[in-house]
Design a protein around this motif. Structure first.
Motif, mmCIF file in Angstrom:
data_model
loop_
_atom_site.group_PDB
_atom_site.id
_atom_site.type_symbol
_atom_site.label_atom_id
_atom_site.label_comp_id
_atom_site.label_asym_id
_atom_site.label_seq_id
_atom_site.Cartn_x
_atom_site.Cartn_y
_atom_site.Cartn_z
ATOM 1 N N UNK A 174 55.501 -0.334 69.656
ATOM 2 C CA UNK A 174 54.210 0.000 69.062
ATOM 3 C C UNK A 174 53.757 -1.100 68.115
ATOM 4 N N UNK A 175 52.433 -1.331 68.112
ATOM 5 C CA UNK A 175 51.835 -2.285 67.184
ATOM 6 C C UNK A 175 50.439 -1.799 66.842
ATOM 7 N N UNK A 176 50.071 -1.819 65.544
ATOM 8 C CA UNK A 176 48.719 -1.419 65.193
ATOM 9 C C UNK A 176 48.571 -0.967 63.763
ATOM 10 N N UNK A 177 47.361 -0.563 63.405
ATOM 11 C CA UNK A 177 47.060 -0.093 62.053
ATOM 12 C C UNK A 177 47.275 1.404 61.908
ATOM 13 N N UNK A 178 47.322 2.130 63.014
ATOM 14 C CA UNK A 178 47.606 3.561 62.977
ATOM 15 C C UNK A 178 49.107 3.787 62.840
ATOM 16 N N UNK A 179 49.465 5.007 62.474
ATOM 17 C CA UNK A 179 50.872 5.406 62.444
ATOM 18 C C UNK A 179 51.397 5.510 63.874
ATOM 19 N N UNK A 180 52.652 5.140 64.075
ATOM 20 C CA UNK A 180 53.282 5.355 65.378
ATOM 21 C C UNK A 180 53.699 6.822 65.470
ATOM 22 N N UNK A 181 52.849 7.629 66.098
ATOM 23 C CA UNK A 181 53.079 9.075 66.127
ATOM 24 C C UNK A 181 53.749 9.553 67.403
ATOM 25 N N UNK A 182 54.033 8.649 68.343
ATOM 26 C CA UNK A 182 54.607 9.074 69.619
ATOM 27 C C UNK A 182 56.071 8.699 69.797
ATOM 28 N N UNK A 229 54.651 19.323 67.972
ATOM 29 C CA UNK A 229 53.879 18.089 68.005
ATOM 30 C C UNK A 229 53.791 17.372 66.669
ATOM 31 N N UNK A 230 54.024 16.054 66.700
ATOM 32 C CA UNK A 230 53.695 15.172 65.594
ATOM 33 C C UNK A 230 52.375 14.483 65.866
ATOM 34 N N UNK A 231 51.895 14.654 67.101
ATOM 35 C CA UNK A 231 50.591 14.126 67.514
ATOM 36 C C UNK A 231 50.085 14.977 68.663
ATOM 37 N N UNK A 232 48.781 15.190 68.682
ATOM 38 C CA UNK A 232 48.138 15.915 69.773
ATOM 39 C C UNK A 232 46.652 15.589 69.744
ATOM 40 N N UNK A 233 46.212 14.779 70.701
ATOM 41 C CA UNK A 233 44.807 14.389 70.760
ATOM 42 C C UNK A 233 43.985 15.304 71.668
ATOM 43 N N UNK A 234 44.582 16.393 72.130
ATOM 44 C CA UNK A 234 43.869 17.322 72.997
ATOM 45 C C UNK A 234 43.631 18.677 72.347
ATOM 46 N N UNK A 241 47.246 13.332 64.473
ATOM 47 C CA UNK A 241 48.020 12.100 64.662
ATOM 48 C C UNK A 241 48.777 11.832 63.357
ATOM 49 N N UNK A 242 49.825 12.629 63.138
ATOM 50 C CA UNK A 242 50.644 12.556 61.931
ATOM 51 C C UNK A 242 49.780 12.419 60.669
ATOM 52 N N UNK A 243 50.014 11.372 59.853
ATOM 53 C CA UNK A 243 49.309 11.241 58.577
ATOM 54 C C UNK A 243 47.899 10.666 58.717
ATOM 55 N N UNK A 245 45.498 11.616 61.105
ATOM 56 C CA UNK A 245 44.549 12.671 61.477
ATOM 57 C C UNK A 245 45.266 14.017 61.432
ATOM 58 N N UNK A 246 44.771 14.923 60.619
ATOM 59 C CA UNK A 246 45.400 16.235 60.488
ATOM 60 C C UNK A 246 44.425 17.213 59.825
ATOM 61 N N UNK A 247 44.944 18.358 59.382
ATOM 62 C CA UNK A 247 44.078 19.393 58.797
ATOM 63 C C UNK A 247 43.454 18.933 57.485
ATOM 64 N N UNK A 248 44.156 18.102 56.750
ATOM 65 C CA UNK A 248 43.642 17.618 55.468
ATOM 66 C C UNK A 248 42.820 16.340 55.635
ATOM 67 N N UNK A 249 43.245 15.475 56.533
ATOM 68 C CA UNK A 249 42.531 14.216 56.776
ATOM 69 C C UNK A 249 41.859 14.330 58.146
ATOM 70 N N UNK A 250 40.623 14.789 58.154
ATOM 71 C CA UNK A 250 39.955 15.100 59.410
ATOM 72 C C UNK A 250 39.493 13.843 60.132
ATOM 73 N N UNK A 251 39.719 13.828 61.434
ATOM 74 C CA UNK A 251 39.198 12.759 62.294
ATOM 75 C C UNK A 251 38.111 13.326 63.190
ATOM 76 N N UNK A 252 37.115 12.499 63.473
ATOM 77 C CA UNK A 252 35.964 12.938 64.266
ATOM 78 C C UNK A 252 36.100 12.595 65.741
ATOM 79 N N UNK A 253 36.769 11.460 66.038
ATOM 80 C CA UNK A 253 36.867 11.008 67.419
ATOM 81 C C UNK A 253 38.258 10.441 67.692
#
Length: 277
Positions: A174-182, A229-234, A241-243, A245-253
């Motif tokens: 994995x490489x990126x700015x997001x958390x490795x949630x998978x 799940x530590x991640x679920x985009x469906x 997506x772990x820290x 995107x979650x219930x407290x930190x809402x993601x739109x897309x």
């Protein structure tokens, strides 16, 4: 006789417009509304690209974002191509509180649902066809939160195994700015190497079916669950997506995309004076 004459005229008009009738018969044609089917950007192509990246190369980098016909297997399919980002084939897109339900069956996740130009799941069978090669593929994930902050990451390589293996997910580095949630077990969930679970086919490691578990009345949807799940985009009411995107930190897309891996990467050797392959 009159009907045959009308058919002949329609065939002629379509040919003049550069439309190949056979290529309009995409296996997942239902994922593109009838009024949008004339907006497929490569309708006149005689030999279809395997994926969006090949389409970008064929166009010498001039292809624009939009819906294209590709052929990763025996039959053509329609898919959305993110050309400006390098020729990614979009395999999933979700908007929080989407009108598209992701609470779908095994058969629906296999062949895809939604609108390829909007919220959708392209289909596990097509994910398998794309990632089995030839050549290695990588998986890209893009997340946008409520403040329009974008995070992204790539898993290289990626492979979705066949249906007999439960469309098992295989991921590389994995490489990126997001958390490795998978692939990182930071919350005691490991999605790498898991089989796909839907509401009518339970392949997860929990005593209940993770795809049926609800939050605010909305089931989880199909995913490569562990327990659960530590991640679920469906899950369309909370993109998870772990820290990031979650219930407290809402993601739109959220988006998931695939494209061929680089053939090689430069790695800086600690004891060397130059880069090594």
């Amino acid at each position: 006789m009159k009907v045959l004459w009308l058919v002949a005229v329609m065939q002629l008009l379509l040919n003049v417009a550069g439309v190949n009738l056979e290529q309009l018969q995409a296996e997942n044609k239902k994922m593109l509304p009838p009024e949008q089917q004339d907006q497929v950007l490569n309708l006149g192509m005689k030999v279809l690209p395997r994926d969006c990246h090949e389409m970008l190369l064929t166009s010498s980098g001039r292809a624009r974002d939009g819906v294209y016909l590709i052929q990763p297997g025996n039959a053509p399919i329609v898919a959305y191509c993110a050309m400006r980002e390098g020729g990614w084939t979009v395999v999933q897109h979700i908007t929080v509180n989407s009108s598209v339900s992701f609470d779908c069956t095994w058969a629906e996740y296999k062949h895809g649902f939604g609108d390829v130009a909007g919220d959708h799941w392209l289909g596990n069978e097509y994910l398998h066809q794309l990632t089995r090669g030839p050549g290695r593929y990588k998986l890209g994930v893009k997340l946008v939160d409520k403040d329009a902050v974008t995070k992204a990451g790539e898993y290289d390589p990626v492979l979705i195994e066949d249906e007999a293996s439960g469309y098992r997910l295989r991921l590389g580095l994995f490489e990126g700015t997001a958390v490795d949630a998978l692939t990182l077990d930071t919350e005691n969930y490991l999605h790498d190497n898991q089989r796909f679970t839907t509401k009518d086919r339970d392949n997860d490691n929990y005593f209940q079916n993770c795809a049926k578990l609800e939050f605010q009345g909305v089931p989880g949807g199909g995913w490569w669950y562990d327990a659960c799940a530590g991640a679920n985009l469906n899950r369309r009411n909370v993109i998870y997506w772990q820290k990031d995107c979650n219930k407290e930190r809402l993601c739109k897309y959220a988006w998931m995309m695939v494209k061929p891996s680089d053939t090689f990467k430069l790695v800086q050797g600690a004891d060397c004076t130059k880069d090594e392959l």
